[in-house]
Design an enzyme around this catalytic site. Structure first.
Site, mmCIF file in Angstrom:
data_model
loop_
_atom_site.group_PDB
_atom_site.id
_atom_site.type_symbol
_atom_site.label_atom_id
_atom_site.label_comp_id
_atom_site.label_asym_id
_atom_site.label_seq_id
_atom_site.Cartn_x
_atom_site.Cartn_y
_atom_site.Cartn_z
ATOM 1 N N LYS A 1 0.834 -1.210 0.000
ATOM 2 C CA LYS A 1 0.000 0.000 0.000
ATOM 3 C C LYS A 1 0.872 1.265 0.000
ATOM 4 C CE LYS A 1 -3.867 -2.407 2.081
ATOM 5 N NZ LYS A 1 -4.467 -2.911 3.299
ATOM 6 N N GLN B 1 -5.002 -1.846 9.683
ATOM 7 C CA GLN B 1 -4.804 -3.149 9.038
ATOM 8 C C GLN B 1 -5.391 -4.266 9.908
ATOM 9 O OE1 GLN B 1 -3.374 -3.606 5.852
ATOM 10 N NE2 GLN B 1 -4.119 -5.672 6.134
ATOM 11 N N ASP C 1 -11.568 2.627 4.126
ATOM 12 C CA ASP C 1 -11.870 1.198 3.991
ATOM 13 C C ASP C 1 -13.365 0.969 3.798
ATOM 14 O OD1 ASP C 1 -10.049 -0.799 3.766
ATOM 15 O OD2 ASP C 1 -9.673 -1.047 5.906
#
Length: 301
Positions: free
Chosen positions: A62, A106, A129
């Site tokens: 990422k 995460q 997200d």
């Protein structure tokens, strides 16, 4: 016996890697314009807890993707034994940082931390997200638009759209009902006017339902579960599964396969995504797109 045309049929491969690359260059252009006009760039903060190898590699992927398109990345690495309150206060700090337009924690988090509580603390304006209950709630309601869509489901629909596959009025079957893919992708397909059925571990005779589908989104996490003869000729197959199977012919001793038996499905489907190289690259591209959109909302105000 199969006719020559049946024997020769090969599904069109949906190249997620190439489509994601196109999207990334579109994002890079927009980031440049933003900087030229306002002197600011989008910022993405990634919070990682503990030292899981898979999480570490996702995070470095990422960060690399951010650098490639000109998005600034902020990186917070916390020890495995960090308390829930410390993690939440870190999230609050990032909520308050005006240079951060997207926050990603995460997953999975260590067992002693309540995932739901942490994710709910992320500012809805920075929830790139797309998992904040308010964003998912709006996704589920007609006539409401979430600020962000979850990255993998959004990537699935983008693959269909950019491949010229119509969704409106089609029968779509989603295999799997996880919060991360199955559930939100079914809501997105519904928003796009598909007729949606969800098949899950308690569904009896899943193959009869899947055979009806014009569009199949496979997200069950079961290696090669969907066979070629479960697929309607000409259907579009988006395979979200990433499963490790033993393969002694490979140097690593394993290979990655999807939830669909690719070889046999390719002989029946109209379109199909490979694993790897299908949905995976799109997830990262959509994360970058969400970060850009979050930044534009703030910077262009």
């Amino acid at each position: 016996m199969a006719s020559a045309s049946e024997a020769e049929h090969k599904a069109a491969i949906i190249d997620g890697k190439a489509i994601a690359q196109t999207i990334r260059s579109e994002i890079a252009d927009e980031v440049r314009l933003l900087f030229d006009e306002y002197g600011k760039v989008p910022g993405l903060a990634v919070v990682i807890v503990g030292c899981r190898k898979d999480s570490q590699s996702y995070v470095s992927m990422k960060r690399k993707a951010c650098a490639e398109v000109g998005i600034k990345s902020f990186y917070t690495d916390l020890p495995e034994q960090v308390s829930e309150d410390e993690l939440i206060s870190k999230v609050h700090e990032l909520n308050a940082n005006p240079n951060v337009h997207g926050i990603l924690v995460q997953l999975p988090l260590p067992k002693h931390i309540n995932e739901e509580r942490v994710l709910t603390e992320i500012s809805i304006e920075k929830d790139v997200d797309g998992f904040h209950p308010l964003n998912i709630g709006k996704l589920a309601m007609k006539g409401r638009e979430p600020l962000f869509l979850p990255c993998t489901p959004k990537g699935c629909l983008e693959l269909l759209e950019r491949s010229g596959i119509a969704v409106k009025g089609k029968k779509a079957v989603v295999v799997g009902r996880s919060n991360i893919v199955g559930l939100p992708v079914s809501l997105l397909l519904l928003k796009a006017d598909a007729t949606v059925t969800i098949v899950h571990s308690r569904t009896s005779e899943p193959e009869t339902i899947i055979r009806e589908a014009d569009i199949i989104i496979a997200a069950a996490g079961q290696a090669m579960m969907i066979k070629g003869d479960w697929i309607k000729p000409g259907a579009a197959v988006i395979d979200v599964g990433t499963n490790v199977v033993d393969d002694l012919s490979k140097k690593s001793g394993y290979r990655l396969v999807g939830d669909v038996a690719f070889k046999e499905a390719s002989k029946v489907a109209g379109w199909i995504t490979p694993v790897p190289g299908g949905v995976g690259p799109m997830t990262v591209a959509m994360l970058l797109k969400n970060t850009l959109d979050g930044a534009k909302r703030v910077i262009q105000q």
